[in-house]
Design an enzyme around this catalytic site. Sequence first.
Site, short mmCIF file in Angstrom:
data_model
loop_
_atom_site.label_atom_id
_atom_site.label_comp_id
_atom_site.label_asym_id
_atom_site.label_seq_id
_atom_site.Cartn_x
_atom_site.Cartn_y
_atom_site.Cartn_z
N ASP A 251 4.13 -7.53 9.43
CA ASP A 251 3.04 -7.28 8.49
C ASP A 251 2.78 -8.52 7.65
O ASP A 251 3.65 -9.38 7.45
CB ASP A 251 3.40 -6.12 7.56
CG ASP A 251 3.32 -4.77 8.25
OD1 ASP A 251 2.82 -4.71 9.38
OD2 ASP A 251 3.77 -3.78 7.65
N LYS A 273 -2.59 -6.04 7.88
CA LYS A 273 -3.85 -5.41 7.53
C LYS A 273 -4.18 -5.79 6.09
O LYS A 273 -3.30 -5.94 5.25
CB LYS A 273 -3.78 -3.89 7.67
CG LYS A 273 -3.54 -3.42 9.09
CD LYS A 273 -3.49 -1.90 9.16
CE LYS A 273 -3.39 -1.43 10.59
NZ LYS A 273 -2.14 -1.89 11.24
N GLY A 304 6.63 -3.96 6.08
CA GLY A 304 7.02 -3.94 4.69
C GLY A 304 7.45 -2.54 4.28
O GLY A 304 6.90 -1.54 4.75
N MET A 386 -1.39 2.21 -3.44
CA MET A 386 -2.83 2.00 -3.27
C MET A 386 -3.26 0.63 -3.76
O MET A 386 -4.44 0.38 -3.95
CB MET A 386 -3.61 3.07 -4.01
CG MET A 386 -3.32 3.14 -5.51
SD MET A 386 -4.19 4.47 -6.35
CE MET A 386 -5.90 4.05 -6.00
#
Length: 484
Positions: A251, A273, A304, A386
């Site tokens: 990641d 991402k 992660g 988030m």
Amino acid sequence: MTAPLFPLFADLQGRQVLVVGGGAVAERKTEALLHTRARVRVVAPTLTPALAGLRAAGRIEWLQAVFAPGQLDDAWLVIAATGDPTVNRAVAAAAEARRMLANVVDDAALSSFQVPAIVERGPLQVAVSSGGGAPMLARHLRRQLETLLDDSWTSLAELFTRERQRIRQRFPRPAERRRFFEKVLAGPLPRLFRQQLHAQAEHHFLASLDEAAPQPRTGSVAVVGAGPGDAGLLTLNALRAMNEADVVLHDRLVSEDVLRLGRRDATYIEVGKSASGHSTRQDDIHRLMLEHARAGHRVVRLKGGDPFVFGRGGEELEFLRTHGIPYEVVPGITAAVACAAYAGIPLTHRDHAQSVKLVTAHCKDSFDTLDWQSLAQERQTLAVYMGVAGLEGLRDRLIAHGRAASTPFALVENGSRREQRVLNGTLADLPETARSHQVRSPALLILGEVAALAGTLHWFGAPPVGATAPTHSRNLPAPTLQAA
């Protein structure tokens, strides 16, 4: 910050090295060079008795003179050990002009190479260097390694050196050789050498070599949790998987500190991402896992945090199972647990939080699927994965469903890493606080009464910004450090 040194083991056998200086320091350097079978020429007006003895025995050449640049013409490298700054600077300048490596003892700025502290076990050498900045630290670590590496390492190194060609013929592929070594070193061979049972050890090694046959290359995938960033939080199983990997698909947020612990000769492919910028589609990640596993590689899918906590690890296992690829899972420390701990926030607390909810919401559609009535209940902790997107909507919905606007929060940015930052406040001001302090991903939101404890229980990095002592905390004394 200075650049790291490039580690280099030089073959000096039969090659001339110039040592400038005839004192005690030059004596130590000369003895170390003679151990490598270098041809040593010492330039100095006078010599210590030990150096004079080496010269009388024909082991070194002595030029009874002051330093002159022409003395470097036949040398491969030079060591300045005079204790005279003027002479040392002249040696360094003359070497630089000839593009020759020079070591000036106790002067890292003038040196183009450093002499490390060495632990030697037969052909095996372990070098420790501080780049010339803290030689006593390197020597301290060397003493610790001396006790850790017993004499059995000498026997192992000599055996593997002697049998190198036979091993290469038996296992022509590097991956096959690596797996053979892993197997034989995990068996009784080291113990037999420690017990001084050399004949039994060699018999066991040769039997293992004869019995082992190169196996058809069968690929596999290990889905591994890398934790939140601090390499010290990597599990032993994760470290093992990374050191066995041929390919690492990692990641974007896996830290450089973690990646440096993996095999240096593995192939590393970033498949991260991002909410903004380049992202790798999940289908492409699936394709890469399948492609490399079918090529016979050991693949580590390095994520992660924990792969099964908002990491899409389940989807990847379903894909691998569908295509018949062997897999394993190595859990990691998820961000909620690590970030809370490094911020001094207990996720549960007998007085304030009897439950924890892990939540992720990256867009309006995912917001609509959440049970806001349940999330707004008191006496629980919300850990929200988030980043910093959607904080305003999160606040408004929680307050609308009954969560008090005065509920404490902590935003943990870069949790567990050197650059960790913690912001404290109340739910009413959550989005404004994040904007004013320009919080960036990776960041985790912890919401609930326990978040206020960051102000008194923090232990890692800088104190929280905006922290105030929680009104509900007990009157605990400030922590103190005690000598061991």
